[in-house]
Scaffold this active site. Sequence first.
Site, PDB file in Angstrom:
ATOM      1  N   ASP A   1      -7.556   6.854  -2.955  1.00 45.46           N
ATOM      2  CA  ASP A   1      -7.775   5.419  -2.925  1.00 45.46           C
ATOM      3  C   ASP A   1      -8.383   5.033  -1.588  1.00 45.46           C
ATOM      4  OD1 ASP A   1      -7.732   2.914  -4.046  1.00 45.46           O
ATOM      5  OD2 ASP A   1      -5.731   2.443  -3.310  1.00 45.46           O
TER       6      ASP A   1
ATOM      7  N   TYR B   1     -10.402   1.859   0.920  1.00 44.93           N
ATOM      8  CA  TYR B   1      -9.986   0.602   1.565  1.00 44.93           C
ATOM      9  C   TYR B   1     -11.269  -0.034   2.071  1.00 44.93           C
ATOM     10  CZ  TYR B   1      -6.810  -1.895   4.902  1.00 44.93           C
ATOM     11  OH  TYR B   1      -6.065  -2.802   5.625  1.00 44.93           O
TER      12      TYR B   1
ATOM     13  N   HIS C   1     -10.795  -7.659   2.343  1.00 43.91           N
ATOM     14  CA  HIS C   1      -9.436  -7.181   2.036  1.00 43.91           C
ATOM     15  C   HIS C   1      -8.800  -6.547   3.273  1.00 43.91           C
ATOM     16  CE1 HIS C   1      -6.055  -5.369  -0.094  1.00 43.91           C
ATOM     17  NE2 HIS C   1      -6.395  -4.190   0.385  1.00 43.91           N
TER      18      HIS C   1
ATOM     19  N   ARG D   1      -0.364  -6.564  10.183  1.00 44.45           N
ATOM     20  CA  ARG D   1      -0.441  -6.221  11.603  1.00 44.45           C
ATOM     21  C   ARG D   1      -0.787  -7.475  12.407  1.00 44.45           C
ATOM     22  NH1 ARG D   1      -2.314  -2.077   8.493  1.00 44.45           N
ATOM     23  NH2 ARG D   1      -4.431  -2.874   8.501  1.00 44.45           N
TER      24      ARG D   1
ATOM     25  N   ARG E   1       4.709  -4.470  -2.579  1.00 40.96           N
ATOM     26  CA  ARG E   1       4.433  -4.839  -1.185  1.00 40.96           C
ATOM     27  C   ARG E   1       5.641  -4.710  -0.277  1.00 40.96           C
ATOM     28  NH1 ARG E   1      -0.850  -4.162  -1.317  1.00 40.96           N
ATOM     29  NH2 ARG E   1      -1.853  -5.534  -2.826  1.00 40.96           N
TER      30      ARG E   1
ATOM     31  N   GLN F   1       6.026  -1.150   0.473  1.00 37.97           N
ATOM     32  CA  GLN F   1       4.914  -0.727   1.325  1.00 37.97           C
ATOM     33  C   GLN F   1       5.136  -1.096   2.801  1.00 37.97           C
ATOM     34  OE1 GLN F   1       1.202  -2.291  -0.153  1.00 37.97           O
ATOM     35  NE2 GLN F   1      -0.050  -1.330   1.424  1.00 37.97           N
TER      36      GLN F   1
ATOM     37  N   TYR G   1       5.140   2.340   5.104  1.00 38.72           N
ATOM     38  CA  TYR G   1       3.778   2.856   5.294  1.00 38.72           C
ATOM     39  C   TYR G   1       3.456   3.346   6.698  1.00 38.72           C
ATOM     40  CZ  TYR G   1       1.252  -0.771   7.879  1.00 38.72           C
ATOM     41  OH  TYR G   1       0.783  -1.584   8.864  1.00 38.72           O
TER      42      TYR G   1
ATOM     43  N   LYS H   1       2.919   2.856  -4.086  1.00 32.79           N
ATOM     44  CA  LYS H   1       1.717   2.932  -4.917  1.00 32.79           C
ATOM     45  C   LYS H   1       1.824   4.052  -5.940  1.00 32.79           C
ATOM     46  CE  LYS H   1      -1.135   0.459  -1.959  1.00 32.79           C
ATOM     47  NZ  LYS H   1      -2.234  -0.465  -2.286  1.00 32.79           N
TER      48      LYS H   1
END
Lengths: 414, 414
Positions: free
Chosen positions: A124, A126, A131, A140, A235, A238, A242, A251
């Site tokens: 995947d 990014y 986004h 962040r 989320r 995550q 993460y 995911k």
Amino acid sequence: MESANDADTDFPLQNLPYGVFRQAGQPFRCGVAIGKYVLDLALLEGLGLLDVARGRPVFADPSLNAFMSLGSFCWNSVRQQLLNLLAFGGDDRLQANAEAANRALVPLNDVELSLPFRVAEYTDFYSSRQHAFNVGSMFRDPENALPPNWLHMPIGYNGRASTVVVSPSAIRRPHGQIRDLGQPAPALRPSAHLDFELEMGAIVGSPSPIGSRLSVEQADDMIFGYVILNDWSARDVQTWEYQPLGPFQSKAFGTSISPWIVTKAALEPFRTSTPDREIALLDYLREPRPMSYDIAMDVALQPANATVETVISKTNYKHLYYSAAQQLAHHAVSGCAMTIGDLLGSGTISGPTEGSYGSLLELTRGGKKPLRLGNGESRTFLEDGDKVTMRARAGKKGNAIGFGACSGIVLPAR
Amino acid sequence: MESANDADTDFPLQNLPYGVFRQAGQPFRCGVAIGKYVLDLALLEGLGLLDVARGRPVFADPSLNAFMSLGSFCWNSVRQQLLNLLAFGGDDRLQANAEAANRALVPLNDVELSLPFRVAEYTDFYSSRQHAFNVGSMFRDPENALPPNWLHMPIGYNGRASTVVVSPSAIRRPHGQIRDLGQPAPALRPSAHLDFELEMGAIVGSPSPIGSRLSVEQADDMIFGYVILNDWSARDVQTWEYQPLGPFQSKAFGTSISPWIVTKAALEPFRTSTPDREIALLDYLREPRPMSYDIAMDVALQPANATVETVISKTNYKHLYYSAAQQLAHHAVSGCAMTIGDLLGSGTISGPTEGSYGSLLELTRGGKKPLRLGNGESRTFLEDGDKVTMRARAGKKGNAIGFGACSGIVLPAR
């Protein structure tokens, strides 16, 4: 044969997307969608109406991997043969054989579709600037939302292939470690921040050996086609998991793809350039010609009790900063071997405006600004019973081709 | 038959590790290592000396996946049958048939070994506390070296399965994006900070369906066995690429595993507990009984022109904070489907002392403190022609079992 085609369909003659289907009681086999029908390629191959591999048949397989393994010359040859068989004034062997034509065209309403290919590995990316900026701001620091490497490489991570499922799919709300704000320790519980991610998936149809790099042109040649992809995300899981090694269980519980692979050949008329570079790329990532596509995409949400869906995002594949060909070239830059059936997620496709964001995380600003739906309900994240449907279409009325739908319904946690 | 066994071997009767082998001109098939021999399981199965699946033969396959798919009851039954066939006073059908015994025992020196199983997906964990601390100190902040989630979950990320190779392997030095300190932009060039990572790999032998979670006990039952694993890493590529989504091309160019799968059954006598918990774990990660193993491991480095290798690290698998069973339970906590042939890397195994670190990054403090080798050379990171050999052994003389070697030689960049 006109009945197989129609002006409003996603699947006119110039599309011919590949899938794997069966009628009740029959084995899965390969077909192409045409209008409201599936053309049974295993049958055509068996009748000698398609000249494919000369060796063993490939279309009676329950996946397109064997066909993909024959390479791009064969992909193009079969496309030409199909166009010839289906168009008036071409090869009339099928049209002249009413019994065969009748057996070969199976109504889409009568078939079950499976995953169209065996997923080798799933990666995947990014690659949407908006986004990355939106998520970077929330997860962040808004001042440094875009990571320093972002404009230099298509950032990606390895995902989980075992949970790629075909649309329409039921997605079970996952459990995971979740730590509430201000709490010292996490709890194991169902995700309360379940989200979708609108993506396009590119399917690698030709392999590359370990130790070899790829030019962007070579990478583009290796791509067989594209599907809509929903990278379901938890989320709250995550956020906690993460760092430092990337998303894992947030995911891993499900990734939906649409059942019809729209080929690169069908998308040729819609090729367009990726956005202007803000910083020059290293040579190995430079595109010799347009490598992106102008494909309109949208997302609709329908709660369990609603009678209609609400379109909550409209965007376009062309917003992506990196094309699938660039992603694939970067994927192999270390000498990483690529495999037939590798699936490359584009990354969430968010356009420049609020109504064009590709996830609820972005559409609701991290859950702070609920979305109003057509039936009066509102949403921050997905609730049980919610149905998410993604659609994609290239071109305008008259020459448009579509991807069909990628939909999934959220089941309650077990 | 005594000749098949010997006291100093890694492969005494109580080990019986599985591999896939062939002699020149013959097809790959399954065997177990015993002393200096491979016992040809396809031959035994063909002769009716092993009662395995009743259906189609599994050991003539060029991988152990079909055998693993028969499940743990069958794994245990075959082990008992093999112990019976090979031990004096047991089933004498093989020992009484000198011609069959002779054909079935192939000298290890005469065989080529392949990957013992088809790797479905590869996941790499980060379960050594000392390694996480060492790396966190160097890549991030020494004050907050251990990420906040680390003591609560076995952190892992999806790796790349297509580049898992069997020892002995040639590893091509990868290219990658590298940004020098103080430079605004990266360059594409061969990694100058090539490293190894000493790990153990756990092989998932039984599947779990999408949507289901696993207890630690269930997870342990699903593990077929273990191999030594070298997760080759390009540190300069890793530093630049890994934020925010984790390692990608810095770990994608090659992962070596040892050719013999040491079964969980063979490792039973060496079970031991993971270290004391510093913070209580959530229930789903608690171990009902000892789930780690006491396995001594070491790493040796031999430069191209050196006549002998230098052992540069000695450590033990038992230092890992999380067991493979805990890792697998966490891997499925979201409902992620697990597949026969999934490979779980333990994470770099670094013990508490400097001589027990599992990577050059740690052994040389990020390249600041070169290692002296036996031939007078020194190393910060790997140079072309360097041979890295990892070994692992459980137990003491008399009851020890070994894993053989996992070795690889660094080839110059292409």
